[in-house]
Design a protein around this motif. Structure first.
Motif, PDB file in Angstrom:
ATOM      1  N   GLN A   1       0.852  -1.228   0.069  1.00  0.00           N
ATOM      2  CA  GLN A   1      -0.025   0.060  -0.184  1.00  0.00           C
ATOM      3  C   GLN A   1       0.929   1.045  -0.061  1.00  0.00           C
ATOM      4  O   GLN A   1       0.319   2.406   0.315  1.00  0.00           O
ATOM      5  N   GLU A   2       2.205   1.163  -0.295  1.00  0.00           N
ATOM      6  CA  GLU A   2       3.232   2.110  -0.176  1.00  0.00           C
ATOM      7  C   GLU A   2       3.191   2.799  -1.658  1.00  0.00           C
ATOM      8  O   GLU A   2       4.011   3.495  -1.878  1.00  0.00           O
ATOM      9  N   HIS A   3       2.413   2.519  -2.698  1.00  0.00           N
ATOM     10  CA  HIS A   3       2.719   3.154  -3.850  1.00  0.00           C
ATOM     11  C   HIS A   3       3.891   2.731  -4.657  1.00  0.00           C
ATOM     12  O   HIS A   3       4.516   3.536  -5.109  1.00  0.00           O
ATOM     13  N   ILE A   4       4.283   1.710  -4.106  1.00  0.00           N
ATOM     14  CA  ILE A   4       5.624   0.782  -4.776  1.00  0.00           C
ATOM     15  C   ILE A   4       5.036  -0.116  -5.757  1.00  0.00           C
ATOM     16  O   ILE A   4       4.329  -0.686  -5.832  1.00  0.00           O
ATOM     17  N   GLN A   5       6.177  -0.015  -6.751  1.00  0.00           N
ATOM     18  CA  GLN A   5       5.720  -0.994  -7.840  1.00  0.00           C
ATOM     19  C   GLN A   5       5.676  -2.502  -7.376  1.00  0.00           C
ATOM     20  O   GLN A   5       6.524  -2.962  -6.522  1.00  0.00           O
ATOM     21  N   ILE A   6       4.482  -2.798  -7.753  1.00  0.00           N
ATOM     22  CA  ILE A   6       4.121  -4.328  -7.126  1.00  0.00           C
ATOM     23  C   ILE A   6       4.837  -5.634  -7.736  1.00  0.00           C
ATOM     24  O   ILE A   6       5.320  -6.486  -7.241  1.00  0.00           O
ATOM     25  N   LEU A   7       4.838  -5.582  -8.960  1.00  0.00           N
ATOM     26  CA  LEU A   7       5.420  -6.592  -9.900  1.00  0.00           C
ATOM     27  C   LEU A   7       6.627  -6.186 -10.745  1.00  0.00           C
ATOM     28  O   LEU A   7       6.394  -4.944 -11.326  1.00  0.00           O
ATOM     29  N   ALA A   8       7.825  -6.774 -11.009  1.00  0.00           N
ATOM     30  CA  ALA A   8       8.766  -6.455 -11.759  1.00  0.00           C
ATOM     31  C   ALA A   8       8.925  -7.897 -12.619  1.00  0.00           C
ATOM     32  O   ALA A   8       8.716  -8.961 -12.075  1.00  0.00           O
ATOM     33  N   PHE A   9       9.465  -7.507 -14.174  1.00  0.00           N
ATOM     34  CA  PHE A   9       9.491  -8.663 -14.740  1.00  0.00           C
ATOM     35  C   PHE A   9      10.825  -8.755 -15.720  1.00  0.00           C
ATOM     36  O   PHE A   9      11.557  -7.818 -15.311  1.00  0.00           O
ATOM     37  N   HIS A  10      11.173  -9.855 -15.766  1.00  0.00           N
ATOM     38  CA  HIS A  10      12.626 -10.345 -16.119  1.00  0.00           C
ATOM     39  C   HIS A  10      12.503  -9.958 -17.925  1.00  0.00           C
ATOM     40  O   HIS A  10      11.357 -10.268 -18.466  1.00  0.00           O
ATOM     41  N   PRO A  11      13.686  -9.457 -18.382  1.00  0.00           N
ATOM     42  CA  PRO A  11      13.559  -9.123 -19.892  1.00  0.00           C
ATOM     43  C   PRO A  11      13.451 -10.491 -20.662  1.00  0.00           C
ATOM     44  O   PRO A  11      12.953 -10.179 -21.822  1.00  0.00           O
ATOM     45  N   GLN A  12      13.808 -11.551 -20.184  1.00  0.00           N
ATOM     46  CA  GLN A  12      13.929 -12.644 -21.161  1.00  0.00           C
ATOM     47  C   GLN A  12      13.355 -13.907 -20.690  1.00  0.00           C
ATOM     48  O   GLN A  12      12.490 -14.586 -21.384  1.00  0.00           O
ATOM     49  N   GLU A  13      13.107 -14.058 -19.325  1.00  0.00           N
ATOM     50  CA  GLU A  13      12.313 -15.195 -18.759  1.00  0.00           C
ATOM     51  C   GLU A  13      11.049 -14.678 -18.414  1.00  0.00           C
ATOM     52  O   GLU A  13      10.781 -14.169 -17.478  1.00  0.00           O
ATOM     53  N   ASP A  14      10.097 -15.219 -19.072  1.00  0.00           N
ATOM     54  CA  ASP A  14       8.808 -14.526 -19.139  1.00  0.00           C
ATOM     55  C   ASP A  14       8.035 -14.966 -17.910  1.00  0.00           C
ATOM     56  O   ASP A  14       6.986 -14.599 -17.480  1.00  0.00           O
ATOM     57  N   ASP A  15       8.533 -16.310 -17.195  1.00  0.00           N
ATOM     58  CA  ASP A  15       7.907 -16.833 -15.984  1.00  0.00           C
ATOM     59  C   ASP A  15       8.621 -16.215 -14.508  1.00  0.00           C
ATOM     60  O   ASP A  15       8.221 -16.632 -13.566  1.00  0.00           O
ATOM     61  N   TRP A  16       9.772 -15.224 -14.917  1.00  0.00           N
ATOM     62  CA  TRP A  16      10.307 -14.993 -13.471  1.00  0.00           C
ATOM     63  C   TRP A  16       9.646 -13.579 -13.208  1.00  0.00           C
ATOM     64  O   TRP A  16       9.768 -12.416 -13.892  1.00  0.00           O
ATOM     65  N   LEU A  17       9.305 -13.492 -12.027  1.00  0.00           N
ATOM     66  CA  LEU A  17       8.541 -12.418 -11.405  1.00  0.00           C
ATOM     67  C   LEU A  17       9.188 -11.973 -10.234  1.00  0.00           C
ATOM     68  O   LEU A  17       9.670 -12.651  -9.428  1.00  0.00           O
ATOM     69  N   ILE A  18       9.163 -10.650  -9.919  1.00  0.00           N
ATOM     70  CA  ILE A  18       9.373 -10.071  -8.522  1.00  0.00           C
ATOM     71  C   ILE A  18       8.219  -9.451  -8.034  1.00  0.00           C
ATOM     72  O   ILE A  18       7.671  -8.624  -8.532  1.00  0.00           O
ATOM     73  N   TRP A  19       7.733 -10.018  -6.759  1.00  0.00           N
ATOM     74  CA  TRP A  19       6.399  -9.359  -6.156  1.00  0.00           C
ATOM     75  C   TRP A  19       6.866  -8.523  -4.892  1.00  0.00           C
ATOM     76  O   TRP A  19       7.489  -9.100  -4.027  1.00  0.00           O
ATOM     77  N   ILE A  20       6.295  -7.361  -4.782  1.00  0.00           N
ATOM     78  CA  ILE A  20       6.554  -6.639  -3.730  1.00  0.00           C
ATOM     79  C   ILE A  20       5.508  -6.453  -3.124  1.00  0.00           C
ATOM     80  O   ILE A  20       4.628  -5.448  -3.493  1.00  0.00           O
ATOM     81  N   GLY A  21       4.972  -7.011  -1.384  1.00  0.00           N
ATOM     82  CA  GLY A  21       3.801  -6.822  -1.119  1.00  0.00           C
ATOM     83  C   GLY A  21       4.002  -6.260   0.441  1.00  0.00           C
ATOM     84  O   GLY A  21       5.162  -5.835   0.980  1.00  0.00           O
TER      85      GLY A  21
END
Length: 1477
Positions: free
Chosen positions: A780-800
């Motif tokens: 809820q801090e207005h921070i980017q929730i999801l980040a994506f990998h340029p090459q691996e489409d199944d690689w995700l970073i989640w900030i919660g």
């Protein structure tokens, strides 16, 4: 007499023993130093080659392995690879390790050496053979300057390397002969012999997304670009292969993982293969063994990262373009292997393994697959289990293969073997037994216990098996596996078998067993040659053979495939004899034609019929037979929709005739008539405003015809449309939607965030929506929730947020969200920092973390390449960081927190500090905005005045190697948010527009800003005011006249736009720009502005309409649409001739307040969307221009004759207003522009290649050079050493390895994108020898010396010219705006230039960066900085979470464009100023 009787009795006893097969075969053992590899036979012979890999030596045997000799004439210890000609059993090639190679034309008896000063490639077979001419070959070479720096090239020979091979074509990536298989033909013998097909580099750049497919009949003295249907010639080709009677080429465009497969069966006509609901992805499909009448492809249906992969088996029609489903849930293993095998030499019989518990496997990756084996006797139409009596049999297949060659079958008619078990499912191989069938898989018996390797010989009359484990014996059967004998191997102790093989056609009675013995340092390797020819068994006679039908029905009657039955003459199972009939002659099937049935026909695709639910329906354009519908005729006899499958031999008499002509109506022949009108569709929604909306645009290689948009309203409801807003559907109805995250790099993928841990996602542009559970609720801090990998489409970073304390936590998933691992707590931002070519960056992650996990503490920048099992602190007290292609920049406070500091890195590990000169300090409340990162140049806006409503600054430009920054232009306007009035024209090199504050001193004193608009046509070498239009609107005179300094055109820029992604230009509409502004001495109020257009890249302008209008480009500029801004209106204006004439269209009888107008990011559609309100209701309005008669026919573009009478295009070259010629950046370019009077459309999703040609290179002038390291430009245009800095010691060049001479420093260096030659070359000077190379230097530069040469590595900077895809997909590596290395007209009147260090208004001249930074491209548009104002990719967002996207007006695929450092907002360069793709 007794003696005679005794002799007779002995002979009879010997005969009896021989008949019973009691004699053992002959066996010979040969030891090798290493496991023998690449063992192969020359077909129809006993000649075998094998290679000892450790000794790099190849051996030959003439007697099937009994005696081995080193190859005569081939250098010992130099063998890299041995390749056998697949269609000539006399020819093979040995590739050597020292650039010398050998060829044989007599099965290896003799070898002839040939040399090539290139190393064979190791990424593929280095020789491509011609199927019918053994003297024609291609040689694939690789020239490597380092581990990652390799360049492939292709050479060819037409005389079997008797003469030196020739280079086939510069820039060839992959090539093959059209006649690469015996079944393929172009239809002409001469063409078969000559035609070559290649994937080559793009016309103007070397990058893979522009690889082209070309062909030639004269080794590329001339070439042809095949059309892939409807005049389309796509790019991005990456694979090329010959498959039986087909050639297939796969292409992939940026923004999708989907591949487009193009197929031809003659090289003249190509079609895109259609796979129905399935899509091909790289490394996610397998082209299987096919027939001469269809192709088989297995497509992955699970996630590529799943350990339990499954697929679906598809079969094509006869031309390989329309695929239909055979069976689902096929078992797939690693590297694309599929449990699939066709029974050799018999048409229509296929074995597959399928996953019975597929649902459980889909739900949980760690569920063990339960496999079942199924067989089809009718080419996959129907399937049935294997049977041992009444029990189901399951066999281990390709994914668990233990022997070489085929798993189950050979050319031995009907004999099939396998290892497996009976029961419900396939068990582990160790629990299996050997089963055999002699009726091609219809019935089976258990023949041996425990797993064995097996092989077929003597046309199936001999079966040989060796236990798959430790053993000292070999078994054989002479009655199809009913009974077995065994014999001992000549070795002490047990051996471990590796492979058991024989001649490919299984006609020989000789076999070869490869095995090892012992282990560790005592391991030994052997080849055992086994010969059954000495068995004393009689030769079979005619009575010992039977006629055996390959396929029979339940009643035992033969069945038909491709219109005929197949019958073989084979030895009876119990006949006690050996075939030994004409050695090496395999059994040939005898065909008997059948009456035609339904399955003998396929859809008549040539007449526009395709398969739908088993029926053939007209979906395309039917061919019109000549004269059938002339005059008043209404009916005719036309195609039925079916045709006999080519090659089918069925008898028509008495059979089905589905291809008989049927009665057709003449109207079926006519194309639909355009309505002549613009179509409108209005849709209402609940709510007060649209919060965010995004285009999920199909990439060029993606299948389908949708134009998909996803959006969210303020009621937290999400809607989706696949037809550009004509129809909408609400998605995830039972959930609130708090954010929508399109994938940063893939157009097909989108993530729908809910308040809970449940995340919905789609990888099919919303056609199929799935879900996963996130590790925490969204932060809820207005921070980017999801980040994506340029090459691996199944690689995700989640900030919660953690449920317990609402602390921000970062997790990573490499399984598409199905499994998560923790990264760090108390983070503000985490991002993948992978870049192609950056070693070790695949798992590299940067995170900003609060010190001691205290949200009030300063932030540190951490990195890790193991998901933070270990971590490295890169910087402390960080403001923010951003990545731009290979360039990473981080802003930090200095130790005393008085100034900002910029640090840079190219490897993601080591940072170089950016140090300002001692007379230049930036207070911490000041800000930077990175405007643009180019090939070896970065543009940085440094704010000089940051007081609210008084913001302006200077643009600094790095030199070409990124080691220093010099002043480019001053007084450039910015706003409080950090946006700067700087914009490049998309689609053209070197054009940019800025707004400058003309009253700097007054603004510093508190006065309002007065802005003037300047434009450059030569990458910033000159900046000029924009001349006013010649004519005012409707004769109303302009408010000013006279000199341009007092009367010019001024344009409202980024800082005044509602949506900073809206831009003047479109990369697909070359030369066009639209803007709002006014004519006067400075920029007026926005409410008083009018709307203007230019068609020549900004040289001349016209007034379009009074007042403020929003605009969009459609069909690559052939349709322009404008709509009134901030004023309720019922109509829009559109133009079909680049804005010369405007037509009003009323889209509603009630007024609409339009908030935005949008279309697809590539601006290639004929559909537009209006977003706004009608009578207070939230609405979208679809405007469809495809019904216009003027846009109902596709335009004709002929690259070979672009200006011909039939061409709908003209060639246009951009010009510079102050130049006598058309030279820009050392060359003259020509672009395709549609003729405005032609009534046609440019095309759908495939954009025309706007840059046609670079006509010529120009001689060099001052404008082709910039100031060198530590030099700056003076008021008269020359470069001078910066005061207080020292020039580089030129001798330091000698410190580099391999450098033998050095040049004096001139103070100039060539602009990287310039291609000029000759003329005044400011960077050239005399050379001097490095120490120790004096003699070498004297010899080189003596009489007749040719002087110094250099190669321009990046020839044509064509990002702008090549069009949208180069521009969007290659990180804008070309065509950047270079500010400040030319002479300005201002110098003549003022003595200073706008970018002169000595000018009195320049306060901050130079920023130096220590270390060498190779800067590549990022975006020239707006990369939003502050979370509340960030503009998001492909759509507008006013939601509460920042994103790594954004882009231009039509929602281009950016991560944004500007990058802002504003300390008060804690931002640097945006949430993610990553390169735009």
């Amino acid at each position: 007499m007794h003696r005679g009787v005794a002799l007779l009795a002995y002979l009879l006893l010997s005969l009896s023993l021989g008949v019973l097969g009691k004699d053992e075969p002959k066996v010979e053992k040969t030891a090798f130093n290493d496991i023998p590899t690449n063992l192969f036979y020359f077909e129809d012979s006993d000649v075998v080659l094998v290679t000892d890999p450790s000794a790099r030596t190849t051996y030959r045997s003439e007697d099937a392995g009994f005696i081995w000799k080193r190859l005569d004439g081939v250098a010992e210890g130099e063998v890299l690879e041995v390749l056998k000609h697949p269609y000539d059993n006399e020819v093979a090639v040995v590739l050597g390790m020292k650039k010398r190679h050998w060829i044989t034309r007599d099965q290896g008896k003799s070898w002839k050496k040939f040399t090539l000063d290139k190393t064979p490639t190791v990424t593929r077979p280095a020789i491509s053979f011609h199927a019918s001419d053994p003297e024609r070959m291609m040689f694939f070479a690789s020239d490597c300057q380092g581990i990652l720096d390799c360049r492939d090239s292709v050479y060819y020979t037409t005389d079997g390397f008797e003469s030196d091979p020739k280079l086939l074509k510069d820039g060839a990536i992959s090539c093959l002969w059209a006649k690469s298989t015996d079944l393929f033909t172009t239809g002409d013998d001469k063409t078969d012999k000559k035609k070559v097909i290649c994937i080559v580099e793009g016309s103007f750049d070397p990058f893979s997304n522009n690889y082209r497919l070309v062909s030639s009949d004269d080794f590329f003295e001339t070439e042809d670009t095949p059309s892939m249907g409807e005049g389309n010639s796509p790019s991005g080709f990456m694979r090329l292969a010959a498959v039986k009677s087909y050639i297939v080429a796969a292409a992939k465009s940026e923004g999708t993982t989907e591949l487009a497969m193009y197929v031809t069966n003659n090289t003249h006509t190509w079609h895109r293969a259609e796979f129905g609901e399935h899509k091909l992805e790289e490394d996610a499909y397998t082209v299987l063994e096919s027939t001469n009448y269809s192709m088989q492809v297995d497509v992955l249906v699970t996630k590529p990262t799943s350990p339990s992969q499954m697929g679906v088996l598809l079969t094509s029609n006869s031309n390989g373009t329309f695929f239909t489903k055979n069976i689902e849930h096929t078992n797939r293993g690693p590297r694309g292997y599929v449990d699939f095998e066709k029974i050799q030499n018999i048409q229509g019989i296929v074995l597959v393994n399928t996953v019975d518990n597929w649902k459980e496997v889909e739900d949980s990756w760690f569920t063990e697959k339960k496999l079942k084996t199924q067989i089809s006797f009718d080419d996959g139409r129907t399937w049935q289990p294997l049977k041992v009596d009444d029990d189901d049999l399951h066999l281990h297949s390709v994914t668990d293969q233990r022997n070489v060659g085929r798993v189950f079958s050979s050319p031995a008619p009907g004999i099939v073997m396998g290892v497996g078990n009976t029961g419900s499912y396939l068990r582990d191989r160790s629990e299996g037994d050997v089963f055999v069938s002699d009726d091609a898989g219809l019935t089976w018996i258990k023949t041996l216990s425990t797993p064995h390797l097996y092989e077929f010989g003597d046309q199936g009359s001999i079966l040989v098996a060796v236990e798959d484990g430790k053993t000292d014996e070999v078994k054989y059967s002479l009655n199809h596996g009913k009974d077995w004998e065994d014999f001992d191997l000549p070795v002490e102790g047990d051996i471990a078998p590796i492979a058991l093989t024989t001649v490919p056609d299984s006609t020989s009675r000789k076999f070869i067993l490869t095995a090892s013995k012992g282990g560790g340092s005592d391991i030994k390797h052997f080849i055992f040659a086994i010969n059954f020819e000495e068995l004393d068994i009689r030769k079979c006679k005619d009575k010992d053979f039977e006629d055996w039908y390959a396929r029979v029905d339940d009643e035992g009657e033969p069945t038909c495939i491709m219109g005929h039955t197949q019958k073989f003459r084979r030895r009876k199972r119990d006949a006690e004899c050996l075939v030994d009939d004409d050695k090496f002659h395999e059994a040939i099937p005898i065909s008997e034609d059948c009456k035609c049935k339904d399955e003998d026909f396929e859809c008549d695709y040539e007449n526009g019929f395709t398969s739908h639910d088993g029926d053939c329906r007209l979906t395309g354009q039917m061919k019109q037979p000549e004269g059938v519908c002339d005059g008043d005729k209404k009916n005719f006899k036309g195609p039925s929709g079916y045709r006999l499958i080519p090659g089918n031999t069925c008898v028509r008499k008495g059979g089905v005739a589905k291809d008989e002509p049927v009665d057709r109506e003449c109207k079926d022949l006519k194309k639909p008539v355009a309505s002549g009108k613009v179509a409108t569709e209005i849709t209402k929604f609940r709510g007060e405003r649209f919060v965010e909306y995004y285009y999920l645009e199909r990439a060029e290689s993606a299948s389908g015809d949708d134009e998909t948009v996803i959006m969210r309203t303020d009621r937290r409801e999400a809607y989706l449309t696949h037809d550009h807003g004509k129809t909408w559907e609400q998605i995830v109805k039972d959930e609130e939607v708090v954010a929508i995250y399109p994938h940063q790099y893939l157009n097909d993928n989108v993530y729908i965030i809910t308040p809970s841990k449940t995340v919905y996602y789609s990888k099919t542009r919303g056609k199929k929506i799935s879900s996963f559970e996130a590790p925490d609720v969204p932060n809820q801090e207005h921070i980017q929730i999801l980040a994506f990998h340029p090459q691996e489409d199944d690689w995700l970073i989640w900030i919660g947020n953690r449920d317990s304390d609402h602390q921000t936590t970062a997790h990573v998933s490499t399984h598409g969200g199905d499994k998560w691992d923790p990264l760090l707590r108390s983070v503000r931002k985490c991002q993948f920092v992978y870049r192609e070519g950056r070693p070790g960056s695949e798992k590299l992650v940067y995170c900003e973390q609060y010190d001691n996990e205290d949200d009030e503490a300063p932030i540190q920048l951490l990195s890790s390449d193991d998901w933070f099992d270990t971590k490295k602190t890169l910087k402390r007290d960080v403001i923010n960081f951003a990545t731009m292609a290979e360039y990473i920049v981080v802003a930090v406070r200095d130790a005393e927190q008085k100034t900002l500091q910029v640090d840079t890195s190219i490897d993601g590990q080591v940072f170089a500090d950016a140090k300002f000169p001692s007379n230049f300090q930036v207070p911490h409340q000041q800000a930077y905005t990175v405007l643009d990162s180019s090939t070896h140049a970065v543009f940085l806006h440094v704010s000089v005045n940051t007081f609210k409503n008084q913001e302006y600054g200077s643009i600094l430009k790095s030199n070409s190697n990124g080691t220093s920054y010099v002043h480019a232009v001053s007084g450039v306007n910015r706003d409080t948010r950090g946006y700067v009035d700087f914009e490049k024209m998309q689609g053209l090199e070197g054009v940019a527009v800025i707004n400058r504050v003309s009253n700097v001193d007054a603004v510093d004193g508190g006065s309002s800003k007065k802005l003037k608009t300047y434009i450059t046509h030569n990458d910033g070498a000159d900046w000029n005011l924009i001349p006013r239009p010649e004519k005012a609107l409707k004769g109303v005179p302009f408010d000013c006249n006279g000199a341009i300094a007092k009367c010019s055109l001024h344009l409202h820029g980024y800082t005044e736009r509602k949506d900073p992604r809206d831009q003047f230009s479109s990369p697909s509409a070359v030369g066009l720009m639209m803007a709002t502004g006014n004519v006067g001495d400075s920029l007026g109020y926005r409410t008083d502005a009018d709307t203007f257009i230019t068609r020549d890249g900004g040289l001349t302008w016209e007034v379009v309409a009074p007042g403020n209008w929003m605009w969009e480009y459609g069909d690559q500029g052939s349709v322009l649409v404008i709509v009134k801004e901030d004023v309720p209106y019922t109509s829009i204006l559109y133009s079909l001739d680049e804005g010369r004439e405007w037509i009003e269209y009323e889209f509603s009888d009630r007024e609409m307040l339009v908030e935005d107008i949008t279309t697809v990011p590539s601006d290639t559609s004929l559909n537009f969307l209006l977003w706004g309100k009608i009578d207070g209701d939230l609405v979208t309005v679809n405007l469809d221009f495809s019904g216009l008669e003027e846009r109902s026919v596709a335009c004709n573009l002929d690259e070979k004759n672009p200006t011909g009478k039939q061409s709908d295009y003209r060639l246009w070259s951009p010009k510079h207003p102050n130049s006598d010629d058309d030279c820009l950046f050392g060359h003259i370019s020509q672009y395709h522009r549609k003729k405005t009077d032609r009534k046609c459309y440019n095309g759908g999703r495939t954009e025309i290649q706007h840059l046609h040609n670079v006509v010529q290179n120009c001689t060099c002038t001052r404008n082709d050079f910039e100031c060198d390291y530590n030099y700056e430009r003076k008021s008269d245009g020359h470069c001078e050493l910066v005061a207080g800095l020292k020039a580089i010691n030129p001798k330091s060049q000698c410190d580099k390895k391999g450098v033998k001479e050095y040049s004096e420093v001139t103070g100039y260096r060539r602009i990287p994108i310039s291609t000029c030659s000759g003329g005044k070359e400011f960077d050239k000077t005399d050379t001097h020898p490095c120490p120790g190379f004096e003699d070498w230097h004297a010899k080189k530069h003596g009489m007749g010396g040719v002087g110094l040469f250099f190669a321009i590595v990046l020839p044509i900077a064509a990002a702008a010219g090549i069009g949208y895809w180069v521009y969007m997909n290659w990180d804008d590596k070309f065509g950047r705006i270079r500010l400040g290395d030319g002479t300005s007209p201002l110098a003549a009147s003022t003595g200073y230039t706008a970018f002169d260090r000595d000018a009195p208004w320049i306060k901050y001249p130079v920023m130096a960066v220590s270390g060498v930074v190779a800067v590549l491209a990022a975006v020239p548009m707006v990369i939003g900085s502050i979370w509340s104002l960030v503009s998001t990719r492909l759509g507008r967002s006013t939601g509460g979470h920042s994103r790594p996207y954004t882009s231009r007006s039509s929602f281009a695929r950016g991560r944004g464009d500007y990058s802002v450092v504003a300390d008060e907002d804690g931002e640097l360069l945006g949430e993610d100023s990553d390169e735009d793709i």
